[in-house]
Design an enzyme around this catalytic site. Structure first.
Site, PDB file in Angstrom:
ATOM      1  N   ARG A  27      44.102  47.758  26.292  1.00 32.35           N
ATOM      2  CA  ARG A  27      44.883  46.514  26.163  1.00 32.35           C
ATOM      3  C   ARG A  27      44.086  45.566  25.284  1.00 32.35           C
ATOM      4  O   ARG A  27      42.994  45.147  25.642  1.00 32.35           O
ATOM      5  CB  ARG A  27      45.105  45.922  27.564  1.00 32.35           C
ATOM      6  CG  ARG A  27      45.895  44.624  27.575  1.00 32.35           C
ATOM      7  CD  ARG A  27      46.047  44.102  29.001  1.00 32.35           C
ATOM      8  NE  ARG A  27      46.737  42.830  29.025  1.00 32.35           N
ATOM      9  CZ  ARG A  27      46.173  41.652  28.773  1.00 32.35           C
ATOM     10  NH1 ARG A  27      44.886  41.575  28.468  1.00 32.35           N
ATOM     11  NH2 ARG A  27      46.882  40.546  28.812  1.00 32.35           N
TER      12      ARG A  27
ATOM     13  N   LYS B 249      36.822  39.474  25.863  1.00 37.01           N
ATOM     14  CA  LYS B 249      36.461  38.881  27.167  1.00 37.01           C
ATOM     15  C   LYS B 249      35.037  38.346  27.197  1.00 37.01           C
ATOM     16  O   LYS B 249      34.195  38.670  26.373  1.00 37.01           O
ATOM     17  CB  LYS B 249      36.699  39.903  28.281  1.00 37.01           C
ATOM     18  CG  LYS B 249      38.186  39.991  28.620  1.00 37.01           C
ATOM     19  CD  LYS B 249      38.477  40.803  29.851  1.00 37.01           C
ATOM     20  CE  LYS B 249      39.997  40.784  30.109  1.00 37.01           C
ATOM     21  NZ  LYS B 249      40.406  41.694  31.158  1.00 37.01           N
TER      22      LYS B 249
HETATM   23  C1  7PJ Z   1      44.113  42.096  31.875  1.00 32.87           C
HETATM   24  C2  7PJ Z   1      45.454  42.036  32.161  1.00 32.87           C
HETATM   25  C3  7PJ Z   1      43.411  43.319  32.087  1.00 32.87           C
HETATM   26  C4  7PJ Z   1      45.499  44.236  32.802  1.00 32.87           C
HETATM   27  C5  7PJ Z   1      44.774  40.112  31.474  1.00 32.87           C
HETATM   28  C6  7PJ Z   1      42.748  38.601  29.232  1.00 32.87           C
HETATM   29  C7  7PJ Z   1      43.149  38.039  30.527  1.00 32.87           C
HETATM   30  N1  7PJ Z   1      46.167  43.097  32.612  1.00 32.87           N
HETATM   31  N2  7PJ Z   1      45.866  40.777  31.898  1.00 32.87           N
HETATM   32  N3  7PJ Z   1      44.163  44.347  32.549  1.00 32.87           N
HETATM   33  N4  7PJ Z   1      43.694  40.894  31.443  1.00 32.87           N
HETATM   34  N5  7PJ Z   1      46.147  45.309  33.256  1.00 32.87           N
HETATM   35  O1  7PJ Z   1      43.503  39.132  28.441  1.00 32.87           O
HETATM   36  O2  7PJ Z   1      41.533  38.440  28.946  1.00 32.87           O
HETATM   37  O3  7PJ Z   1      42.206  43.475  31.894  1.00 32.87           O
HETATM   38  S1  7PJ Z   1      44.810  38.439  31.021  1.00 32.87           S
END
Ligand code: 7PJ
Length: 284
Positions: A263, A229
């Site tokens: 994640r 990020k």
């Molecule tokens: C996240 C997400 C996060 C959860 C994305 C990216 C953008 N779902 N979906 N938490 N980020 N729960 O992957 O940078 O931080 S999309």
């Protein structure tokens, strides 16, 4: 079932250790892996299944499937298109692999069809605030990830503003958790996520990470998503391809503060980092 196990639509996750969720974006435009699995309006099945096999061999515990890019400024995806991308991918994967899949969606219809196709977790960046989302999730009886976001992806990074980021994010997440429990979702099925990068400046993101323990002390599980990020890019002044080490540093800080789910895009590297963390945790 012991409280060290999380049951996700018939498959279980071991909560005695951190769980790594590998990101699979079925989108033409995600910021890191966009257009690899979804090209010219359709899923590249061969590339998708090869990527799934790789993530599983590298030790992923969960695969997170998303059909809507939520990077800042991304365009909106129609329901039919999202259903087609996500449900097709869940079917393709679950026919071949017994793996917990989380679906990154805010749409009750996508939640329903995905869980019927074998998905085990609902991951909603809008914390189940869309109409019928909470009741649908409760009926499906799978764990839910409730994420904090200020605004909507198209505009959220314009001018994020808080008087007290930590307490505002905490009260939002506690309110959403309360709504979930009123609808019949069990506490042990609620996973909180501070939503790094979603309507937040660098300083907001850094404060949240510093104070993450105030969230992991709550009676819910916590997920952290910082992989690649912009908060890493802003501190290191590096493009998205060069943010792996910065992300691993944040991931380990998150585990140290009690997060149970990470994640990530880079499964193998994260699993190594998690194993070292766990080895030290288990020492006498
Ligand atoms: C996240 C997400 C996060 C959860 C994305 C990216 C953008 N779902 N979906 N938490 N980020 N729960 O992957 O940078 O931080 S999309």
């Amino acid at each position: 079932m012991s409280n060290q196990t999380l049951t996700c639509n018939g498959l279980s996750l071991d909560l005695s250790k951190p769980n790594v969720m590998g990101i699979l974006n079925i989108t033409p435009d995600s910021f890191f892996d966009g257009g690899q699995l979804f090209r010219n309006g359709k899923i590249d099945e061969v590339v998708l299944l090869r990527r799934v096999e790789q993530m599983l061999s590298e030790g992923a515990d969960i695969l997170d499937i998303g059909g809507e890019s939520t990077r800042p400024g991304a365009s909106v995806v129609e329901l039919d298109e999202e259903l087609d991308r996500v449900v097709t991918a869940v079917n393709l994967i679950r026919k071949r692999f017994d793996v917990v899949i989380s679906v990154d969606t805010s749409s009750p219809e996508v939640m329903k069809q995905s869980v019927n196709a074998g998905a085990g977790i609902i991951n909603d960046i809008r914390a189940l605030q869309r109409e019928n989302a909470v009741t649908t999730a409760a009926e499906l009886k799978v764990p839910v990830v409730l994420m904090h976001m200020q605004g909507e992806p198209s505009t959220m990074q314009k001018a994020p503003e808080y008087t007290d980021i930590v307490s505002e994010v905490r009260s939002f997440l506690l309110q959403r958790a309360e709504q979930c429990k009123l609808a019949g979702i069990e506490s042990k099925h609620i996973i909180l996520d501070l939503g790094f990068g979603f309507g937040k400046t660098l300083n907001h993101n850094l404060s949240l990470m510093k104070h993450l323990s105030e969230f992991t002390q709550l009676p819910y599980l916590n997920l952290v998503g910082v992989s690649r990020k912009s908060m890493i890019g802003q501190v290191l002044n590096k493009p998205v391809e060069d943010r792996l080490v910065g992300g691993l540093s944040l991931a380990i800080q998150a585990l140290n503060k009690g997060a149970k789910f990470l994640r990530v895009h880079d499964v193998g590297e994260t699993v190594d980092a998690v194993k070292m963390f766990s080895a030290v945790e288990k020492a006498l």
